[in-house]
Every structure is written in structure tokens, then in C-alpha cells.
Design a protein around this motif. Structure first.
Motif, PDB file in Angstrom:
ATOM      1  N   LYS A 259      15.699   0.937  -6.415  1.00 40.86           N
ATOM      2  CA  LYS A 259      15.041   1.519  -5.482  1.00 40.86           C
ATOM      3  C   LYS A 259      13.525   1.722  -5.924  1.00 40.86           C
ATOM      4  O   LYS A 259      13.242   1.755  -7.364  1.00 40.86           O
ATOM      5  CB  LYS A 259      15.485   2.863  -5.096  1.00 40.86           C
ATOM      6  N   VAL A 260      12.529   1.797  -4.952  1.00 34.98           N
ATOM      7  CA  VAL A 260      11.254   2.070  -5.253  1.00 34.98           C
ATOM      8  C   VAL A 260      10.440   3.084  -4.383  1.00 34.98           C
ATOM      9  O   VAL A 260      10.892   3.423  -3.273  1.00 34.98           O
ATOM     10  CB  VAL A 260      10.382   0.788  -5.314  1.00 34.98           C
ATOM     11  N   SER A 261       9.458   3.766  -4.828  1.00 36.34           N
ATOM     12  CA  SER A 261       8.597   4.425  -3.888  1.00 36.34           C
ATOM     13  C   SER A 261       7.271   4.319  -3.912  1.00 36.34           C
ATOM     14  O   SER A 261       6.682   4.099  -5.086  1.00 36.34           O
ATOM     15  CB  SER A 261       9.197   6.129  -3.862  1.00 36.34           C
ATOM     16  N   ARG A 262       6.378   4.565  -3.128  1.00 33.46           N
ATOM     17  CA  ARG A 262       4.902   4.605  -3.309  1.00 33.46           C
ATOM     18  C   ARG A 262       4.269   5.665  -2.379  1.00 33.46           C
ATOM     19  O   ARG A 262       4.047   5.490  -1.227  1.00 33.46           O
ATOM     20  CB  ARG A 262       4.237   3.112  -2.564  1.00 33.46           C
ATOM     21  N   LYS A 263       4.300   6.755  -3.142  1.00 36.34           N
ATOM     22  CA  LYS A 263       3.770   8.046  -2.505  1.00 36.34           C
ATOM     23  C   LYS A 263       2.386   8.101  -2.678  1.00 36.34           C
ATOM     24  O   LYS A 263       1.484   8.981  -2.030  1.00 36.34           O
ATOM     25  CB  LYS A 263       4.485   9.134  -3.020  1.00 36.34           C
ATOM     26  N   GLU A 264       1.827   7.578  -3.846  1.00 33.79           N
ATOM     27  CA  GLU A 264       0.494   7.562  -4.185  1.00 33.79           C
ATOM     28  C   GLU A 264       0.092   6.040  -4.799  1.00 33.79           C
ATOM     29  O   GLU A 264       0.922   5.366  -5.054  1.00 33.79           O
ATOM     30  CB  GLU A 264       0.072   8.273  -5.617  1.00 33.79           C
ATOM     31  N   LYS A 265      -1.039   5.587  -4.291  1.00 32.37           N
ATOM     32  CA  LYS A 265      -1.741   4.464  -4.641  1.00 32.37           C
ATOM     33  C   LYS A 265      -1.458   4.108  -6.033  1.00 32.37           C
ATOM     34  O   LYS A 265      -1.112   2.764  -6.370  1.00 32.37           O
ATOM     35  CB  LYS A 265      -2.994   4.448  -4.194  1.00 32.37           C
ATOM     36  N   ARG A 266      -1.708   4.912  -6.956  1.00 30.57           N
ATOM     37  CA  ARG A 266      -1.724   4.416  -8.359  1.00 30.57           C
ATOM     38  C   ARG A 266      -0.253   4.472  -8.995  1.00 30.57           C
ATOM     39  O   ARG A 266       0.086   3.715  -9.897  1.00 30.57           O
ATOM     40  CB  ARG A 266      -2.599   5.510  -9.355  1.00 30.57           C
ATOM     41  N   ASN A 267       0.956   4.928  -8.462  1.00 33.18           N
ATOM     42  CA  ASN A 267       2.082   4.855  -8.947  1.00 33.18           C
ATOM     43  C   ASN A 267       3.220   4.167  -8.377  1.00 33.18           C
ATOM     44  O   ASN A 267       3.222   4.199  -7.015  1.00 33.18           O
ATOM     45  CB  ASN A 267       2.571   6.551  -9.155  1.00 33.18           C
ATOM     46  N   PHE A 268       4.143   3.505  -8.770  1.00 33.44           N
ATOM     47  CA  PHE A 268       4.999   2.714  -8.231  1.00 33.44           C
ATOM     48  C   PHE A 268       6.236   2.764  -9.102  1.00 33.44           C
ATOM     49  O   PHE A 268       6.549   1.861  -9.723  1.00 33.44           O
ATOM     50  CB  PHE A 268       4.631   1.389  -8.201  1.00 33.44           C
ATOM     51  N   PRO A 269       7.155   3.859  -9.186  1.00 33.93           N
ATOM     52  CA  PRO A 269       8.322   4.102 -10.050  1.00 33.93           C
ATOM     53  C   PRO A 269       9.495   3.238  -9.458  1.00 33.93           C
ATOM     54  O   PRO A 269       9.689   2.809  -8.255  1.00 33.93           O
ATOM     55  CB  PRO A 269       8.665   5.309  -9.657  1.00 33.93           C
ATOM     56  N   LEU A 270      10.231   2.549 -10.403  1.00 32.87           N
ATOM     57  CA  LEU A 270      11.393   1.655 -10.257  1.00 32.87           C
ATOM     58  C   LEU A 270      12.775   2.527 -10.409  1.00 32.87           C
ATOM     59  O   LEU A 270      12.829   3.283 -11.569  1.00 32.87           O
ATOM     60  CB  LEU A 270      11.548   0.497 -11.227  1.00 32.87           C
TER      61      LEU A 270
ATOM     62  N   ASN B 251       0.733  -1.218  -0.114  1.00 34.07           N
ATOM     63  CA  ASN B 251       0.098  -0.097   0.000  1.00 34.07           C
ATOM     64  C   ASN B 251       0.983   1.346   0.021  1.00 34.07           C
ATOM     65  O   ASN B 251       2.165   1.275  -0.173  1.00 34.07           O
ATOM     66  CB  ASN B 251      -0.795   0.087   1.228  1.00 34.07           C
ATOM     67  N   VAL B 252       0.299   2.385  -0.058  1.00 32.88           N
ATOM     68  CA  VAL B 252       0.931   3.695   0.135  1.00 32.88           C
ATOM     69  C   VAL B 252       2.081   3.684   1.210  1.00 32.88           C
ATOM     70  O   VAL B 252       1.815   3.364   2.281  1.00 32.88           O
ATOM     71  CB  VAL B 252       0.011   4.813   0.095  1.00 32.88           C
TER      72      VAL B 252
END
Lengths: 111, 113
Positions: B65-76, B51-52
Motif C-alpha cells: 500500500k502507499v499514500s501521498r498526503k504531502e507532495k514530498r513524502n511517499f511511504p510504502l 500528485n498529492v
């Protein structure tokens, strides 16, 4: 640990039937997935089995035996477009939120 | 249309040049993950997110590395890419990793020279 085995390659003739096997070893069991992947494309969902037995979905059927750690995907009336890789996947047990994929079986359908 | 999108689809870069591959889903899925696919090795999970602001390592997280600042986005993110990160990358999302269908993005073919 978890381990999934599938044959690397298979060939079959258009119109025939082919069975792709998958054996798995898990400390628990949360179901088994089959995905289809055409070369260079994304995997797409085919089936999900959590109970023993055969589930039929059109030309494709999937079988599961939990006691034997064994599943197969049965493709009937093969078409050229069925040439693809078929991936077996098992969720990791023990509270982990991961899906473990087998290396895939590359199926070539010939005229 | 329900979908997972990735950008770019193809990328050729050089060793050490930081890059980001974006992933976005429009299905309100909580679970997202990144995989790499190499010949003979199948799909291997790099990172996943429940989840976020909740992320965790997969089987091959080194160098990513990854980040999940918003539910819809998951950048690598590849901070310092190396040639052994040349691969085909897939982002995926689902309601849950265990019992629900994974929806995959179209893939990003990365070459690191």
C-alpha cells in the motif's frame, strides 16, 4: 504490450570500447532512457534519446533508431569504475504514467 | 542538495509484522514511484503517484500500500509482509515519468523471514 531486451552480461577490457544493445517493442514511443547502476546502489541517469541518431556525452554515447526499435549505449576508454549494470528504460505509451525497465546488462571491465 | 531519501536502508523482519518504508524528496517533484529489484527481473514498479492524493498501481502492487498526503513524502506500507517480498526497494521521483530523469533513493534492502 511493451517488451525490452538487453543482453544479461558482457565483459570488456580496460581502455577498450563496448556497445550495449537494447531492443524494445512499444505501441507508441516517448523516448528511451539509459541508467547506470553499481552493485547495491541506486540507478543514475546517463542519457535520454527521443530522436534518431547518436548523442555523445563524454566517454558515453547513446544511439537510437525508432524504426528498428533499437538503441545502444557506447562506452569508450573503459575504466574499472564502469563495471556496473546498464538499464534501458522506455516510458509506457497510451497515457500511462509508467516507465518500463529492461532487466539490465551487467558489464564487467577487466584489467 | 537535491535528493531522495529512504528509511530504513536495511531491515530484517518476520512474516506478518507490519512495516513502513519512508521516502522523501526535496525537489518539489510531482511524480513519485516505488520499485522493487530482484535478480534477473530488473526494476519492477509497485505503485506510483502523479500528485498529492493521486496514486495508482504499477506492475506488482499485490501486498503493498502507499499514500501521498504531502507532495514530498511517499511511504510504502507492507501490512503483512511475506518472504516473497524480500527484495531491494527503490523510491524515485521526477517532474514527469515520460520525459524527465528519475531520481532514485539509495534503496532499502528488506529481508522477510
Amino acid at each position: 504490450g511493451q517488451n525490452i531486451d538487453q543482453p544479461t552480461e558482457m565483459t570488456a577490457t580496460e581502455g577498450a570500447i563496448v556497445q550495449i544493445n537494447c531492443t524494445y517493442q512499444t505501441s507508441g514511443f516517448n523516448g528511451l532512457f539509459w541508467y547506470q547502476q553499481h552493485a547495491g546502489e541506486a540507478p543514475t541517469f546517463l542519457s535520454y534519446n527521443v530522436l534518431d541518431g547518436l548523442e555523445e556525452k563524454g566517454r558515453f554515447s547513446s544511439f537510437l533508431s525508432r524504426s528498428k526499435g533499437y538503441s545502444y549505449l557506447l562506452l569508450k576508454e573503459l575504466q574499472m569504475k564502469d563495471s556496473a549494470s546498464y538499464l534501458c528504460a522506455v516510458p509506457l505509451s497510451g497515457g500511462y504514467n509508467k516507465l518500463i525497465f529492461g532487466a539490465g546488462t551487467r558489464l564487467a571491465v577487466h584489467p | 542538495e537535491a535528493q531522495v531519501t529512504q528509511n530504513p536502508r536495511y531491515l530484517i523482519t518476520v512474516t506478518g509484522k507490519k512495516l513502513t518504508v519512508t521516502c522523501s524528496q526535496n525537489m518539489n517533484h510531482e511524480y513519485m514511484s516505488w520499485y522493487r529489484q530482484d535478480p534477473g527481473l530488473g526494476l519492477r514498479q509497485i505503485y506510483y503517484s502523479m500528485n498529492v492524493e493521486v496514486t495508482d498501481k504499477g506492475d506488482v502492487p499485490e501486498g503493498y500500500k502507499v499514500s501521498r498526503k504531502e507532495k514530498r513524502n511517499f511511504p510504502l506500507i507492507l501490512e503483512s509482509p511475506s518472504p516473497n517480498q524480500t527484495s531491494l526497494y527503490f523510491c524515485a521521483s521526477s517532474l514527469s515519468p515520460s520525459t524527465d530523469t528519475q531520481y532514485f533513493g539509495p534503496g532499502t534492502r528488506l529481508t522477510v523471514l
